[in-house]
Write a protein that holds these residues in place. Sequence first.
Motif, PDB file in Angstrom:
ATOM      1  N   THR A  80      -7.547 -22.108   4.425  1.00 24.43           N
ATOM      2  CA  THR A  80      -7.761 -21.975   5.762  1.00 24.43           C
ATOM      3  C   THR A  80      -6.654 -22.400   6.893  1.00 24.43           C
ATOM      4  OG1 THR A  80      -9.743 -23.501   5.670  1.00 24.43           O
ATOM      5  CG2 THR A  80      -9.062 -23.404   7.969  1.00 24.43           C
ATOM      6  N   LEU A  81      -5.562 -23.052   6.457  1.00 23.67           N
ATOM      7  CA  LEU A  81      -4.297 -23.033   7.086  1.00 23.67           C
ATOM      8  C   LEU A  81      -3.472 -21.833   7.022  1.00 23.67           C
ATOM      9  CD1 LEU A  81      -2.572 -26.410   6.130  1.00 23.67           C
ATOM     10  CD2 LEU A  81      -3.278 -25.597   8.577  1.00 23.67           C
ATOM     11  N   GLU A  82      -3.825 -20.710   6.065  1.00 27.41           N
ATOM     12  CA  GLU A  82      -3.139 -19.438   5.981  1.00 27.41           C
ATOM     13  C   GLU A  82      -3.853 -18.550   6.856  1.00 27.41           C
ATOM     14  OE1 GLU A  82      -3.317 -19.070   1.753  1.00 27.41           O
ATOM     15  OE2 GLU A  82      -1.773 -20.511   1.416  1.00 27.41           O
ATOM     16  N   SER A  83      -4.895 -18.782   7.224  1.00 32.77           N
ATOM     17  CA  SER A  83      -5.779 -17.879   8.041  1.00 32.77           C
ATOM     18  C   SER A  83      -4.917 -17.791   9.530  1.00 32.77           C
ATOM     19  CB  SER A  83      -7.222 -18.393   8.386  1.00 32.77           C
ATOM     20  OG  SER A  83      -7.837 -17.715   9.571  1.00 32.77           O
ATOM     21  N   THR A  84      -5.018 -16.600   9.987  1.00 33.58           N
ATOM     22  CA  THR A  84      -4.311 -16.119  11.229  1.00 33.58           C
ATOM     23  C   THR A  84      -5.217 -16.923  12.463  1.00 33.58           C
ATOM     24  OG1 THR A  84      -5.952 -14.395  11.656  1.00 33.58           O
ATOM     25  CG2 THR A  84      -3.909 -13.709  10.837  1.00 33.58           C
ATOM     26  N   ASN A  85      -6.505 -17.395  12.292  1.00 31.47           N
ATOM     27  CA  ASN A  85      -6.683 -18.261  13.166  1.00 31.47           C
ATOM     28  C   ASN A  85      -6.335 -19.542  13.201  1.00 31.47           C
ATOM     29  OD1 ASN A  85      -8.730 -16.100  13.890  1.00 31.47           O
ATOM     30  ND2 ASN A  85     -10.302 -16.758  12.243  1.00 31.47           N
ATOM     31  N   PHE A  86      -5.706 -19.995  12.490  1.00 31.82           N
ATOM     32  CA  PHE A  86      -5.234 -21.394  12.338  1.00 31.82           C
ATOM     33  C   PHE A  86      -3.610 -21.505  12.129  1.00 31.82           C
ATOM     34  CE2 PHE A  86      -9.513 -21.457  10.970  1.00 31.82           C
ATOM     35  CZ  PHE A  86     -10.022 -22.322  11.769  1.00 31.82           C
ATOM     36  N   GLN A  87      -3.104 -20.613  12.304  1.00 33.06           N
ATOM     37  CA  GLN A  87      -1.632 -20.491  12.221  1.00 33.06           C
ATOM     38  C   GLN A  87      -0.693 -21.230  13.321  1.00 33.06           C
ATOM     39  OE1 GLN A  87      -0.365 -16.225  11.565  1.00 33.06           O
ATOM     40  NE2 GLN A  87      -0.890 -16.512   9.275  1.00 33.06           N
ATOM     41  N   ASN A  88      -1.458 -21.455  14.364  1.00 27.20           N
ATOM     42  CA  ASN A  88      -0.548 -22.093  15.581  1.00 27.20           C
ATOM     43  C   ASN A  88      -0.753 -23.600  15.294  1.00 27.20           C
ATOM     44  OD1 ASN A  88       0.060 -19.753  16.780  1.00 27.20           O
ATOM     45  ND2 ASN A  88      -1.514 -19.433  17.908  1.00 27.20           N
ATOM     46  N   LEU A  89      -1.401 -24.224  14.382  1.00 30.42           N
ATOM     47  CA  LEU A  89      -1.812 -25.631  14.315  1.00 30.42           C
ATOM     48  C   LEU A  89      -0.564 -26.254  13.623  1.00 30.42           C
ATOM     49  CD1 LEU A  89      -5.184 -25.761  13.044  1.00 30.42           C
ATOM     50  CD2 LEU A  89      -4.351 -26.103  15.437  1.00 30.42           C
ATOM     51  N   ASP A  90      -0.309 -27.470  14.164  1.00 29.45           N
ATOM     52  CA  ASP A  90       0.771 -28.205  13.354  1.00 29.45           C
ATOM     53  C   ASP A  90       0.324 -28.699  12.079  1.00 29.45           C
ATOM     54  OD1 ASP A  90       2.716 -29.996  12.686  1.00 29.45           O
ATOM     55  OD2 ASP A  90       2.341 -31.542  14.229  1.00 29.45           O
ATOM     56  N   ARG A  91       1.065 -27.748  10.919  1.00 29.25           N
ATOM     57  CA  ARG A  91       0.901 -27.827   9.626  1.00 29.25           C
ATOM     58  C   ARG A  91       1.016 -29.348   9.089  1.00 29.25           C
ATOM     59  NH1 ARG A  91       0.263 -23.209   6.594  1.00 29.25           N
ATOM     60  NH2 ARG A  91       0.735 -24.046   4.792  1.00 29.25           N
ATOM     61  N   GLN A  96      -1.453 -34.158   6.935  1.00 32.99           N
ATOM     62  CA  GLN A  96      -1.588 -35.526   6.732  1.00 32.99           C
ATOM     63  C   GLN A  96      -3.138 -35.845   7.093  1.00 32.99           C
ATOM     64  OE1 GLN A  96       0.911 -37.860   6.019  1.00 32.99           O
ATOM     65  NE2 GLN A  96      -1.002 -39.170   5.879  1.00 32.99           N
ATOM     66  N   LYS A  97      -3.857 -35.255   7.906  1.00 30.86           N
ATOM     67  CA  LYS A  97      -5.129 -35.421   8.091  1.00 30.86           C
ATOM     68  C   LYS A  97      -5.856 -35.088   6.815  1.00 30.86           C
ATOM     69  CE  LYS A  97      -7.010 -34.684  12.193  1.00 30.86           C
ATOM     70  NZ  LYS A  97      -7.478 -34.100  13.313  1.00 30.86           N
ATOM     71  N   ASN A  98      -5.390 -34.047   6.069  1.00 29.07           N
ATOM     72  CA  ASN A  98      -6.253 -33.569   4.948  1.00 29.07           C
ATOM     73  C   ASN A  98      -5.940 -34.693   3.916  1.00 29.07           C
ATOM     74  OD1 ASN A  98      -7.133 -32.235   2.527  1.00 29.07           O
ATOM     75  ND2 ASN A  98      -5.002 -31.356   2.219  1.00 29.07           N
ATOM     76  N   ILE A  99      -4.750 -35.285   3.628  1.00 24.88           N
ATOM     77  CA  ILE A  99      -4.515 -36.436   2.699  1.00 24.88           C
ATOM     78  C   ILE A  99      -5.506 -37.695   3.236  1.00 24.88           C
ATOM     79  CG2 ILE A  99      -2.904 -38.098   1.867  1.00 24.88           C
ATOM     80  CD1 ILE A  99      -0.968 -35.686   2.310  1.00 24.88           C
ATOM     81  N   ASP A 100      -5.435 -38.111   4.497  1.00 21.83           N
ATOM     82  CA  ASP A 100      -6.105 -39.000   4.952  1.00 21.83           C
ATOM     83  C   ASP A 100      -7.823 -39.041   4.727  1.00 21.83           C
ATOM     84  OD1 ASP A 100      -3.635 -40.309   5.814  1.00 21.83           O
ATOM     85  OD2 ASP A 100      -4.072 -39.736   8.102  1.00 21.83           O
ATOM     86  N   THR A 101      -8.015 -37.811   4.987  1.00 20.08           N
ATOM     87  CA  THR A 101      -9.567 -37.688   4.772  1.00 20.08           C
ATOM     88  C   THR A 101      -9.933 -37.782   3.546  1.00 20.08           C
ATOM     89  OG1 THR A 101      -9.880 -36.013   6.706  1.00 20.08           O
ATOM     90  CG2 THR A 101     -11.558 -36.037   4.813  1.00 20.08           C
ATOM     91  N   TRP A 102      -8.988 -37.089   2.338  1.00 20.47           N
ATOM     92  CA  TRP A 102      -9.358 -37.285   1.068  1.00 20.47           C
ATOM     93  C   TRP A 102      -9.334 -38.773   0.678  1.00 20.47           C
ATOM     94  CZ3 TRP A 102     -11.465 -34.925  -2.970  1.00 20.47           C
ATOM     95  CH2 TRP A 102     -11.318 -35.557  -4.284  1.00 20.47           C
ATOM     96  N   ASN A 103      -8.217 -39.591   0.926  1.00 17.27           N
ATOM     97  CA  ASN A 103      -7.952 -40.850   0.399  1.00 17.27           C
ATOM     98  C   ASN A 103      -9.140 -41.935   1.112  1.00 17.27           C
ATOM     99  OD1 ASN A 103      -5.790 -40.479  -1.138  1.00 17.27           O
ATOM    100  ND2 ASN A 103      -4.309 -40.892   0.572  1.00 17.27           N
ATOM    101  N   ASN A 104      -9.479 -41.546   2.438  1.00  9.36           N
ATOM    102  CA  ASN A 104     -10.881 -42.406   3.005  1.00  9.36           C
ATOM    103  C   ASN A 104     -11.997 -42.306   2.322  1.00  9.36           C
ATOM    104  OD1 ASN A 104      -8.930 -43.621   4.986  1.00  9.36           O
ATOM    105  ND2 ASN A 104      -9.501 -41.950   6.609  1.00  9.36           N
TER     106      ASN A 104
END
Length: 116
Positions: A80-91, A96-104
């Motif tokens: 998803t991060l590699e998609s052109t639609n999401f390239q402007n996001l702060d990786r 970090q949100k990915n890690i937090d979601t998984w850990n939670n």
Amino acid sequence: MAGLNAYSLLVVLFITSGVVIATKENNQIIIKNNCEAKMGMPCVWEVFNSIFKTGSVTSKCCGELVVLGKVCHSALVQRTLESTNFQNLDRDTIIQKNIDTWNNCLVMTHSPSPSA
């Protein structure tokens, strides 16, 4: 000056080839593990929103995410991060949100349920 242009072209080619390789690796992981078929669409959206927007994940969807597995979860987020639609996001924030979601979700699914 021509040497600088050639060097710049090589740097661009090197960087873009790394993105293509990463995309191929993530797609291979997703296909090999049948990742896209392991979660229901409502839970996919819930997890997506918790990582890429704002929101939380219910215990039901955390259960589905843990069953999906960390390898699939990470590959899907990276794709998803590699998609052109999401390239402007702060990786860094997304990772970090990915890690937090998984850990939670791990904590939520491995916690003893309250007695009724």
